[in-house]
Design an enzyme around this catalytic site. Structure first.
Site, PDB file in Angstrom:
ATOM      1  N   ALA A 113       0.846  -1.042  -0.309  1.00 44.05           N
ATOM      2  CA  ALA A 113      -0.551   0.300  -0.181  1.00 44.05           C
ATOM      3  C   ALA A 113       0.819   1.340   0.293  1.00 44.05           C
ATOM      4  O   ALA A 113       0.253   2.148   0.440  1.00 44.05           O
ATOM      5  CB  ALA A 113      -1.218  -0.270   1.333  1.00 44.05           C
ATOM      6  N   ASP A 114       1.809   1.388  -0.686  1.00 46.70           N
ATOM      7  CA  ASP A 114       3.423   2.324  -0.764  1.00 46.70           C
ATOM      8  C   ASP A 114       4.153   1.976  -2.234  1.00 46.70           C
ATOM      9  O   ASP A 114       4.970   2.218  -1.816  1.00 46.70           O
ATOM     10  CB  ASP A 114       3.966   2.606   1.153  1.00 46.70           C
ATOM     11  CG  ASP A 114       4.417   3.540   1.386  1.00 46.70           C
ATOM     12  OD1 ASP A 114       3.963   4.811   0.477  1.00 46.70           O
ATOM     13  OD2 ASP A 114       5.107   3.583   1.720  1.00 46.70           O
ATOM     14  N   LEU A 115       3.498   2.185  -3.124  1.00 45.88           N
ATOM     15  CA  LEU A 115       3.956   1.786  -3.979  1.00 45.88           C
ATOM     16  C   LEU A 115       4.066   3.585  -4.762  1.00 45.88           C
ATOM     17  O   LEU A 115       4.358   3.930  -5.879  1.00 45.88           O
ATOM     18  CB  LEU A 115       3.024   0.916  -4.966  1.00 45.88           C
ATOM     19  CG  LEU A 115       3.000  -0.332  -4.814  1.00 45.88           C
ATOM     20  CD1 LEU A 115       1.661  -0.770  -5.770  1.00 45.88           C
ATOM     21  CD2 LEU A 115       4.116  -1.003  -4.574  1.00 45.88           C
ATOM     22  N   HIS A 116       5.206   4.601  -4.056  1.00 43.01           N
ATOM     23  CA  HIS A 116       5.713   5.469  -4.637  1.00 43.01           C
ATOM     24  C   HIS A 116       7.150   5.013  -5.093  1.00 43.01           C
ATOM     25  O   HIS A 116       7.558   4.075  -4.224  1.00 43.01           O
ATOM     26  CB  HIS A 116       5.501   6.613  -3.522  1.00 43.01           C
ATOM     27  CG  HIS A 116       6.765   6.421  -2.211  1.00 43.01           C
ATOM     28  ND1 HIS A 116       7.873   6.412  -2.219  1.00 43.01           N
ATOM     29  CD2 HIS A 116       6.366   5.638  -1.416  1.00 43.01           C
ATOM     30  CE1 HIS A 116       8.535   5.683  -1.591  1.00 43.01           C
ATOM     31  NE2 HIS A 116       7.937   5.895  -0.515  1.00 43.01           N
ATOM     32  N   ASN A 119      10.297   2.665  -3.780  1.00 42.54           N
ATOM     33  CA  ASN A 119       9.821   1.661  -3.150  1.00 42.54           C
ATOM     34  C   ASN A 119       9.562   0.654  -4.310  1.00 42.54           C
ATOM     35  O   ASN A 119       9.776  -0.243  -4.470  1.00 42.54           O
ATOM     36  CB  ASN A 119       8.551   1.792  -2.150  1.00 42.54           C
ATOM     37  CG  ASN A 119       8.777   2.470  -0.646  1.00 42.54           C
ATOM     38  OD1 ASN A 119       9.767   2.426  -0.754  1.00 42.54           O
ATOM     39  ND2 ASN A 119       7.707   2.810  -0.542  1.00 42.54           N
TER      40      ASN A 119
END
Length: 346
Positions: A113-116, A119
């Site tokens: 849930a943190d696919l910036h 990453n």
């Protein structure tokens, strides 16, 4: 104070929203949870060729404050020039990103849930290496099925079906107009379907969605918050890779296939088997309640009932047991039917 005193904001469920993010922060601060999340995600994607890679965790060197994984070597996904210079196709990378997120969300209900961009890396094989597993999202099967139906409705431009799913899921209060909400869904979706991302204003779209949410008194769904955030950030990454491709169109065949599996004949049989199995697991608990009730009624110091009332309860006990037995057989038949469907002809 907001939830108690500002009536118009209660539908936003501020307490539940804060609780959702509080839990995420709690898990992110304990690196053992992050290690477990990385391991679970790696196990989920291992049987499939998704073009995703999760670094292996070294559990012997991992604790609450220390996370140790294998070394990741790769090109930052936002460096499209370096990706092209190393012989990789940005469209292929984008397809892997779209398909990988789809499988995480819909097939497993457990997703990064943190696919910036910080990453995501493209490794020497052209696969996408993921790092930082502190923020993960989960969706239960019913939420996944509702979302799949909504997406399928938007893709096929069946806006009435999209509206009906919202009402069925309870996202929109039952007293609101189905026809008006159908019209609202069309108004939001028409500028998006079939258009490349460079022609879409995400901020404008979100502004319209929030306005519609207020007008129809839609309640915030805390379990979808991380998914909404992830989809927005991933769209931004997709725009970096190719601003002329809509990444959700790339996942369209997968969405349709998964929805068909869930709502077709095999999916319905599987659902019946699952419901029967859940009911079967409750039989011992239910029978325990019945036994304890009858013991209490038979206790000289317990509740006093007329003998005819006790007889009625005992007959009801027998009828309930028969119904549970029938349910058990129904579940068994459903499981057998599902296995036969899975084999196919021959």
């Amino acid at each position: 104070m907001i939830e108690r005193h500002v009536g118009g904001w209660r539908r936003l469920k501020p307490i539940e929203v804060v609780k959702t993010f509080r839990e995420s922060v709690f898990f992110e601060l304990d690196l053992r949870f992050e290690a477990a999340a990385a391991t679970e995600l790696a196990n989920n994607i291992a049987p499939y060729s998704l073009g995703l890679r999760v670094p292996t965790v070294d559990w012997s060197l991992t604790s609450r404050r220390v996370l140790t994984t294998e070394w990741i070597e790769g090109i930052p996904i936002h460096d499209v020039t370096a990706i092209a210079q190393n012989g990789f196709d940005c469209d292929v990378i984008l397809s892997k990103l779209a398909h990988g997120l789809f499988f995480q969300v819909f097939r497993d209900g457990f997703f990064h849930a943190d696919l910036h961009p910080g990453n995501l890396f493209v490794d020497k094989n052209g696969d996408i290496a993921l790092v930082d597993f502190g923020i993960m999202g989960r969706l239960d099967l019913s939420s996944r099925m509702y979302i799949a139906e909504i997406l399928r409705g938007f893709i096929t431009e069946d806006y009435r079906h999209v509206a009906e799913v919202h009402f069925t899921a309870g996202y929109v209060p039952a007293g609101k107009s189905l026809e008006m909400f159908t019209q609202a869904c069309m108004a939001v979706a028409k500028p998006i379907i079939g258009k490349p991302l460079n022609e879409i204003s995400v901020s404008n779209l979100l502004g319209q969605m929030f306005k519609i949410a207020a007008e129809f008194e839609m309640e915030t769904q805390p379990q979808l918050l991380l998914l909404q955030k992830t989809m927005m950030v991933t769209e931004g990454v997709g725009r970096m890779l190719n601003p002329n491709v809509n990444m959700w169109e790339l996942a369209r065949p997968l969405i349709e296939e998964w929805a068909q599996e869930q709502f077709g004949v095999a999916g319905k049989v599987k659902g019946a088997a699952r419901n029967g199995y859940d009911m079967a697991k409750k039989i011992p608990l239910m029978m325990g309640y019945v036994e304890n009730t009858l013991k209490a009624l038979g206790d000289p110091e317990g509740v006093k009932l007329h003998p005819e009332s006790i007889a009625v309860l005992q007959r009801a006990r027998g009828q309930s047991l028969n119904r549970l037995i029938y349910l058990g057989w129904a579940a068994l038949i459903a499981i057998i039917a599902l296995s036969l469907l899975g084999r196919g002809p021959g």
